[in-house]
Each structure stands twice: as C-alpha cells, then as structure tokens.
Design an enzyme around this catalytic site. Structure first.
Site, mmCIF file in Angstrom:
data_model
loop_
_atom_site.group_PDB
_atom_site.id
_atom_site.type_symbol
_atom_site.label_atom_id
_atom_site.label_comp_id
_atom_site.label_asym_id
_atom_site.label_seq_id
_atom_site.Cartn_x
_atom_site.Cartn_y
_atom_site.Cartn_z
ATOM 1 N N ASP A 242 -6.376 0.784 -12.508
ATOM 2 C CA ASP A 242 -5.836 -0.576 -12.598
ATOM 3 C C ASP A 242 -6.701 -1.452 -11.710
ATOM 4 O O ASP A 242 -6.676 -1.355 -10.482
ATOM 5 C CB ASP A 242 -4.365 -0.580 -12.145
ATOM 6 C CG ASP A 242 -3.705 -1.932 -12.364
ATOM 7 O OD1 ASP A 242 -4.414 -2.958 -12.332
ATOM 8 O OD2 ASP A 242 -2.462 -1.969 -12.552
ATOM 9 N N LYS B 152 -2.971 -12.148 -14.329
ATOM 10 C CA LYS B 152 -3.295 -12.493 -12.933
ATOM 11 C C LYS B 152 -4.620 -13.242 -12.846
ATOM 12 O O LYS B 152 -4.703 -14.384 -13.239
ATOM 13 C CB LYS B 152 -3.273 -11.225 -12.074
ATOM 14 C CG LYS B 152 -2.053 -10.325 -12.319
ATOM 15 C CD LYS B 152 -0.741 -11.000 -11.974
ATOM 16 C CE LYS B 152 0.423 -10.044 -12.201
ATOM 17 N NZ LYS B 152 1.719 -10.678 -12.046
ATOM 18 N N TYR C 72 1.809 -0.802 -8.293
ATOM 19 C CA TYR C 72 2.688 -1.806 -8.891
ATOM 20 C C TYR C 72 3.986 -1.135 -9.349
ATOM 21 O O TYR C 72 3.958 -0.133 -10.080
ATOM 22 C CB TYR C 72 1.982 -2.511 -10.055
ATOM 23 C CG TYR C 72 2.913 -3.432 -10.770
ATOM 24 C CD1 TYR C 72 3.577 -4.442 -10.071
ATOM 25 C CD2 TYR C 72 3.191 -3.279 -12.115
ATOM 26 C CE1 TYR C 72 4.480 -5.277 -10.715
ATOM 27 C CE2 TYR C 72 4.078 -4.113 -12.766
ATOM 28 C CZ TYR C 72 4.722 -5.103 -12.051
ATOM 29 O OH TYR C 72 5.620 -5.923 -12.678
HETATM 30 N N1 PLP Z 1 -0.749 -3.991 -12.599
HETATM 31 C C1 PLP Z 1 -0.660 -4.660 -11.450
HETATM 32 C C2 PLP Z 1 -1.508 -4.246 -10.290
HETATM 33 C C3 PLP Z 1 0.228 -5.726 -11.329
HETATM 34 O O1 PLP Z 1 0.309 -6.390 -10.164
HETATM 35 C C4 PLP Z 1 1.028 -6.097 -12.450
HETATM 36 C C5 PLP Z 1 1.989 -7.192 -12.347
HETATM 37 O O2 PLP Z 1 2.249 -7.707 -11.278
HETATM 38 C C6 PLP Z 1 0.899 -5.360 -13.623
HETATM 39 C C7 PLP Z 1 -0.004 -4.323 -13.681
HETATM 40 C C8 PLP Z 1 1.718 -5.707 -14.841
HETATM 41 O O3 PLP Z 1 1.218 -6.867 -15.442
HETATM 42 P P1 PLP Z 1 2.145 -7.865 -16.312
HETATM 43 O O4 PLP Z 1 3.026 -8.578 -15.351
HETATM 44 O O5 PLP Z 1 1.172 -8.735 -17.034
HETATM 45 O O6 PLP Z 1 2.940 -7.016 -17.250
#
Ligand code: PLP
Length: 384
Positions: free
Chosen positions: A180, A205, A110
């Site tokens: 993650d 998500k 990400y």
């Molecule tokens: N980790 C992954 C794999 C993501 O896809 C995202 C956001 O798209 C995040 C972390 C970050 O999350 P947030 O948008 O709630 O800050």
C-alpha cells in the site's frame, strides 16, 4: 489505447514531473481536446468484428478511467486498474486469496484493511500473522510459507517505515507481495521496482489530492497479465468501478501531484521540527526527523519523507482539546489533500488499540507554513 496496452509515456523515461503532466492524454491531433473528456456511458455501440469494441459495457471499461490508469501506471512503472475506492481495490486483491491461505499483515496499518483481512480470515479459514513492518527479520520469518504479504509503508497512523527493497528482494518470485503506497505516492517510492507484485493506492488521498473524490487503484508489472485479468474480472463482477467524474478529477489532481507533494513535504519538515520542540508534544512520528526510528531507512529507500506525521500528546483529552482548538487545520479523517487536516485516531472504535490514545495524525497541506504553525502553536500552548 486500452488499459491493457503498454504506456508510451513510461517507455520514454521522462521524469515523474513530466509524466504526471503528459500521461493519459488523447493523441495530439488537430482539434483534439488536450484532456481526455469525461465519458458518461453505461454501454457502448457493439461490433460484430471481435477485434473491435474492447469496452463493451460501462462496467467493463471507460475511456476516462483508462486515461487515469495510464497516468498512475506510468508513474508507478506498471499497468494500473482503478476501482471505486481504495477499499474496493484492497478487497479485489483479497478476493484472489484462496481459503486456508496464510496472510501476513502489519500490526498497525489502515484500519479498514485490517478489518477486511480479519473478516475474510474468519470466513475462509486464513491464518493471519501480524508483524511489525519495520522489523524486516520478523516480516521475512512470518512470510515463510505464506501466500500473501501485505505491507503498508509508511504505515497509517504510526508512520513506520518498511525496508521495501530488502523485503521485495527476499520474497521475489516466492510470495505475493502487496504494498500500500498511499502515503509515499509513486513519487517517493516505486514498490514494483524493488520486487512488489501489486501496488495499492487510495487514489482518494494524494493522487486525487483535493478531498473531493473517492477512488482506488492497483498497479502490476506489465508482464503479470494473469493477475491483471483476474483483477479485471473481480472489478467487473463486483461492479467496484470508479465514477467517471471521479476519474476525471483524479487525473486532473495527478497533474499537480509533484508540485503539491513538494510543497506539503517542505511544510511537513518545518512543522515536524517545531512540533518536536513543543512542550505539549511527547513524540513526533515523522521519518524526516533524524531521531525517528524510520529516518535512516526512509533516507535510503525513499526519495522524500512525505507529508503525513503523527504527534503524541499526554492523553485522549489533550489530543481532543488540541484538535478542537485549531482553526485553519481541518478536523477531518482524511489525508493527502491540499488542505491540512488532523484527527485523533483512537476516536474511531475500529482503530487498533496499539495506537496511543493521545496520537493525532496530521496531513500537512500546501498552505503557507507560518500560517499552519501559528494555528498549531495557539492550539498547543494551553496544553503545555
Ligand atoms: N489505504 C490507506 C493507507 C488508507 O489510509 C486508506 C484510507 O484512509 C485506504 C487504503 C482506503 O482508501 P479509501 O478510503 O479510498 O477506500
């Protein structure tokens, strides 16, 4: 129950579908509400008895967050702490990394996490090794002498699959391993059970699941009380606290996570095969396809292939035309909601240049699969 007491639900060893429904409820007493209510409170009445009053102040804790933490913790098999977003959770972990440390990060993951690591690396003199998470030998070689190994699996947006049991077993007790788990959700893999130290979720998500709330969570083994306390301290001092209403919505979303994921995943399997056969599509990245590089590994280490995939079209113009021509599919930059969404990832200036220009990420929702396919097909046909 406070967020740092063990979950009675996990102890009962119910199946995940049951845990998702039963965890984080108030005690079943006459006239008690079935659901933990939304508690709007910036502070709580104090007590001179120091064994009481564990909440203290609104930035330190909230019963609605705690209910969500019980639910997420019970599903992951650990103790959860929630944050205002997935990125706030990621920054809380990175806050624990000392100056001069060595950090291992996937070469595609990400983009927000990659940027956060790069910024901190420059400021704190970290050495960062970027590795292909699907190459276990490369991950383990880079991990030698490292302080933190960050794995995302499947990765966003290249949908690569790491061998979490192999990495977890090799690093256990030696290097802090963060996973993650946003794409897989606790239903498809539970990284703590294979040696991870910290699991991260963009609760925004799949767990919240309705594209209406931003939240993040970290989950640790119950025994890792020192790291848990350190993360609590970071949340307190940074004020990276979840909104109460958001926590309520996310727990409500968690109740149906197994149902939503089942439907979305079944849809994804059908769509991946049809997309792979479409002449306008050069490649489908989805571990559910037998020809995908991550297929064997995902089949062995995960209990499903998830509902996010990427397709590669000839170039940026074709990908933009595809995205613009869909009607039911929403052109949006999120994933894991009930609504099917898609976007060309390189439209973001911060996206890694290793991601092909023509790559479109699809987050498959729970609509009828034939309606989803008709929409994709009419958008792709003119590009053949
Ligand atoms: N980790 C992954 C794999 C993501 O896809 C995202 C956001 O798209 C995040 C972390 C970050 O999350 P947030 O948008 O709630 O800050």
């Amino acid at each position: 129950m406070t967020s740092d007491s063990p979950s009675p639900v996990a102890a009962k060893a119910w199946r995940p579908e049951t845990v998702a429904v039963a965890a984080g409820r108030p005690a079943a007493e006459a006239d008690a509400p079935l659901n933990t209510p939304v508690t709007f409170a910036s502070t709580y009445v104090g007590s001179l008895d120091t064994t009481d009053g564990s909440l203290g102040y609104g930035r330190y804790g909230n019963p609605t967050w705690q209910a969500l933490e019980e639910g997420i913790g019970a599903l992951e098999g650990g103790q959860a702490i929630t944050f205002s977003s997935g990125m706030a959770a990621a920054h809380a972990v990175l806050e624990l990394v000392e100056p001069g440390s060595t950090v291992v990060l996937p070469d595609t993951c990400y983009l927000g996490v990659a940027a956060a690591v790069d910024q901190r690396a420059a400021r704190y003199g970290w050495t960062v090794h970027r590795v292909d998470v699907a190459d276990t030998d490369a991950v383990l070689a880079a991990a030698e002498g490292a302080d933190l190994v960050w794995v995302e699996s499947p990765t966003n947006p290249m949908i690569e699959v790491a061998d979490l049991p192999a990495i977890g077993a090799a690093l256990a007790g030696r290097v802090r391993l963060v996973v993650d788990n946003t794409f897989a959700t606790p239903l498809l893999q539970q990284p703590l059970s294979v040696g991870a130290d910290i699991v991260l979720h963009a609760v925004t998500k799949f767990i919240a699941g309705h594209s209406d709330a931003l939240l993040g969570a970290l989950v640790l083994r119950e025994s890792d009380t020192a790291t848990f306390a350190a993360l609590q301290a970071v949340r307190r001092s940074h004020g990276a606290t979840p909104g109460t209403m958001e926590a309520y919505l996310a727990l409500r979303g968690l109740r149906t996570l197994p149902l939503r994921l089942n439907q979305a995943q079944a849809n994804a399997g059908v769509l991946a095969e049809r997309l792979a056969a479409h002449p306008a599509v050069q490649r489908v990245r989805y571990p559910g396809l037998p020809g995908d590089p991550g297929h064997e590994r995902a089949a062995r280490t995960m209990s499903g292939f998830g509902s996010v995939m990427s397709v590669e079209l000839a170039d940026a113009a074709s990908a933009d035309a595809f995205v613009a021509a869909t009607g039911l599919w929403v052109f949006a930059t999120s994933l894991g909601g009930v609504e099917s969404m898609l976007e060309r990832r390189r439209r973001w200036a911060g996206e890694l240049t290793s991601v092909p220009e023509g790559l479109v990420r699809l987050s498959v929702g729970v609509e009828h699969v034939e309606d989803l396919w008709s929409d994709l097909e009419q958008a792709l046909d003119p590009l053949s």
